[in-house]
Design a protein around this motif. Sequence first.
Motif, PDB file in Angstrom:
ATOM      1  N   ARG A 120     181.588 -24.238  98.558  1.00 18.50           N
ATOM      2  CA  ARG A 120     180.983 -25.512  98.969  1.00 18.50           C
ATOM      3  C   ARG A 120     181.962 -26.677  98.872  1.00 18.50           C
ATOM      4  O   ARG A 120     181.582 -27.799  98.524  1.00 18.50           O
ATOM      5  CB  ARG A 120     179.764 -25.802  98.083  1.00 18.50           C
ATOM      6  N   GLU A 162     181.331 -30.053 100.553  1.00 18.04           N
ATOM      7  CA  GLU A 162     180.519 -31.049  99.845  1.00 18.04           C
ATOM      8  C   GLU A 162     181.435 -32.026  99.103  1.00 18.04           C
ATOM      9  O   GLU A 162     181.257 -33.251  99.176  1.00 18.04           O
ATOM     10  CB  GLU A 162     179.613 -30.299  98.861  1.00 18.04           C
ATOM     11  N   TYR A 216     182.184 -36.005  99.726  1.00 20.37           N
ATOM     12  CA  TYR A 216     182.018 -36.958  98.612  1.00 20.37           C
ATOM     13  C   TYR A 216     183.282 -37.801  98.424  1.00 20.37           C
ATOM     14  O   TYR A 216     183.220 -39.033  98.317  1.00 20.37           O
ATOM     15  CB  TYR A 216     181.676 -36.190  97.327  1.00 20.37           C
ATOM     16  N   MET A 226     179.598 -22.126 105.783  1.00 26.39           N
ATOM     17  CA  MET A 226     178.335 -22.766 106.166  1.00 26.39           C
ATOM     18  C   MET A 226     177.467 -21.822 107.002  1.00 26.39           C
ATOM     19  O   MET A 226     176.246 -21.926 107.022  1.00 26.39           O
ATOM     20  CB  MET A 226     178.620 -24.061 106.937  1.00 26.39           C
ATOM     21  N   TYR A 275     169.934 -25.668 101.371  1.00 25.54           N
ATOM     22  CA  TYR A 275     171.133 -26.409 100.952  1.00 25.54           C
ATOM     23  C   TYR A 275     171.791 -27.096 102.168  1.00 25.54           C
ATOM     24  O   TYR A 275     172.195 -28.256 102.092  1.00 25.54           O
ATOM     25  CB  TYR A 275     172.117 -25.468 100.249  1.00 25.54           C
ATOM     26  N   VAL A 276     171.854 -26.377 103.290  1.00 27.82           N
ATOM     27  CA  VAL A 276     172.472 -26.961 104.491  1.00 27.82           C
ATOM     28  C   VAL A 276     171.684 -28.182 104.982  1.00 27.82           C
ATOM     29  O   VAL A 276     172.266 -29.139 105.493  1.00 27.82           O
ATOM     30  CB  VAL A 276     172.604 -25.901 105.607  1.00 27.82           C
ATOM     31  N   LYS A 285     170.492 -30.385 103.239  1.00 33.32           N
ATOM     32  CA  LYS A 285     170.989 -31.542 102.478  1.00 33.32           C
ATOM     33  C   LYS A 285     172.447 -31.837 102.862  1.00 33.32           C
ATOM     34  O   LYS A 285     172.849 -33.000 102.969  1.00 33.32           O
ATOM     35  CB  LYS A 285     170.897 -31.223 100.980  1.00 33.32           C
ATOM     36  N   LEU A 286     173.220 -30.767 103.079  1.00 29.49           N
ATOM     37  CA  LEU A 286     174.663 -30.908 103.284  1.00 29.49           C
ATOM     38  C   LEU A 286     175.015 -31.618 104.600  1.00 29.49           C
ATOM     39  O   LEU A 286     175.874 -32.517 104.623  1.00 29.49           O
ATOM     40  CB  LEU A 286     175.312 -29.513 103.260  1.00 29.49           C
ATOM     41  N   ILE A 304     177.546 -34.813 105.310  1.00 32.11           N
ATOM     42  CA  ILE A 304     178.778 -34.773 106.122  1.00 32.11           C
ATOM     43  C   ILE A 304     178.725 -35.896 107.158  1.00 32.11           C
ATOM     44  O   ILE A 304     179.701 -36.646 107.343  1.00 32.11           O
ATOM     45  CB  ILE A 304     178.937 -33.403 106.821  1.00 32.11           C
TER      46      ILE A 304
END
Length: 425
Positions: free
Chosen positions: A219, A222, A226, A245, A252-253, A255-256, A260
Motif C-alpha cells: 500500500r 497510500e 500522503y 491495487m 479499502y480501495v 477509501k484509497l 489519490i
Amino acid sequence: MDLVIRNTTLPDGRTGIDIGILDGRIAALAPQLAARGVREIDAAGDLVSPPFVDAHFHMDATLSYGLPRVNQSGTLLEGIALWGELKPQLSQDALIERALRYCDWAVARGLLAIRTHVDVCDDRLLAVEALLEVKRRVAPYLDLQLVAFPQDGLLRSANAFENLKRSIDMGVDVVGGIPHFERTMAQGAESVRLLCEFAAERGLRVDMHCDESDDPMSRHIETLAYETQRLGLQGRVAGSHLTSMHSMDNYYVSKLIPLIAESGVAAIANPLINITLQGRNDTYPKRRGMTRVPELMAAGVDVAFGHDCVLDPWYGMGSGDMLEVAHMGLHVAQMTGLEAMQSCFTAITETPARILGLDGYGLAPGCHADLVILDAGSTVEAIRLRAPRRLVLRRGQVVAEAPAAASRLHLQGRPGSADFRLGRG
Ligand code: FE2
C-alpha cells in the motif's frame, strides 16, 4: 504560413479543420483557412494528433534482449536478476547506440516525448551519463525526460540514495523510487518519505515504481499520496504501475482512490507489461494485474499508459508503438464503451504530456507544431488499426513518413484492395 495542413480530423472529433504553421508553431487552426502555405498538405480527412507521449520507459535496458541470455521464465524477478548480470557488462557506447536506435523507432511511430527511468544503483553511473548524452543528441526531435531510479532499492542497496542525488546533480530531471522492493513495508514507507522530501527540497517531480506486486497489502501508494499532500507536491507526483491495487480489498480501495485524487497524484499503468508479469503465481483464475484504470479516471485522477519495456530482460516484444500500448490497455481494462475507448487515446497523448510537464504541447495556436497524421478517421480507429503514421512533424518539419496501410486483393468479384477504415471503401 510555412505550411498548411488542409482538411484534418482532430482527436476531439472536429472535421474539415486546416492547421497553419509558422516558425515551428501552430499559428492558426480553423475550417477553410484563408492563409496559404509555402507548402500545403492535403490530409484528406485523416486524423491529426499531437505526438504520442510515453510516461514510463526504461531506455537503459531497451534493445538488450538476449544479453547475456534470454529470460527463460519470463518473470519480473528473473528479469531483475538478469539485468543485474548485464549491468557490469554494459558499455556506454553500446548503451547510447541502442537508445538512439530506439529513439529512431519512436520518431517513426510518432512518439516524440519519453520519460525514461535510469538505474542509479551502479556506482559508476554509466547509464546516467549515457542517457544524458542521448538526451542532448535527440533534443532536436524528441523530448527525453530522465528519472533517477534506484532499481535495487533506495535503502536496500548501498549508496543508492547518494547515487540518486549525484545523478540529479548531473542533470537527471525526476526523483524515482521502488518502495515495494525495499526490505520491509516500513522501509518502503521510509523510502517514499525520504524521496518526497528530497524532491520538495529541490523543486523536482517524482515518479515512483509503486506497488508493482500482486500483494494486496502493498500500500505504498497510500504513503505516496500522503507525502505528496503533506509536502505540497500536488500535480508533480506520479505512481507507476500500482498493480497491487488490482488485488486490493474493494472497501479499502473505496477509501484509497479519493485520497489519490485529492493529493493530485497521477497514475501510470503499463498494460503490456502488467498483463505479462503480474499474476505469475496464480493458477486459475489468473489475475490481470493492471491497476484500476477506469475507476481512477472516473475519480478525476490523471491516468497515462506507458510502454515500460521493449526488447529487454523483462519483455521480448514491442517496437515503440504507443497505439499498441493503448490497444492492450483498452482490452485489459475492458474499456470498450465509446468514451472509454477515446480516453485510451488521451492516456497516450494529453495526459502523459501533462504528467511530464511538457511545454507547448497540444493542438492550439501557440503550441509547438509537433503533429502526427494518422491513416485513421478517429482516435478509436487509430487504436483499432494501430494506424500507420503517414507523417510525423517536429516544429513544423517532417521527421518521418510512412505509406498508408494497403493490401492488394486477388479475388474474383471482389474489390482489388482491402481498406480497413470504417466508412470508406
Ligand atoms: Fe518500469
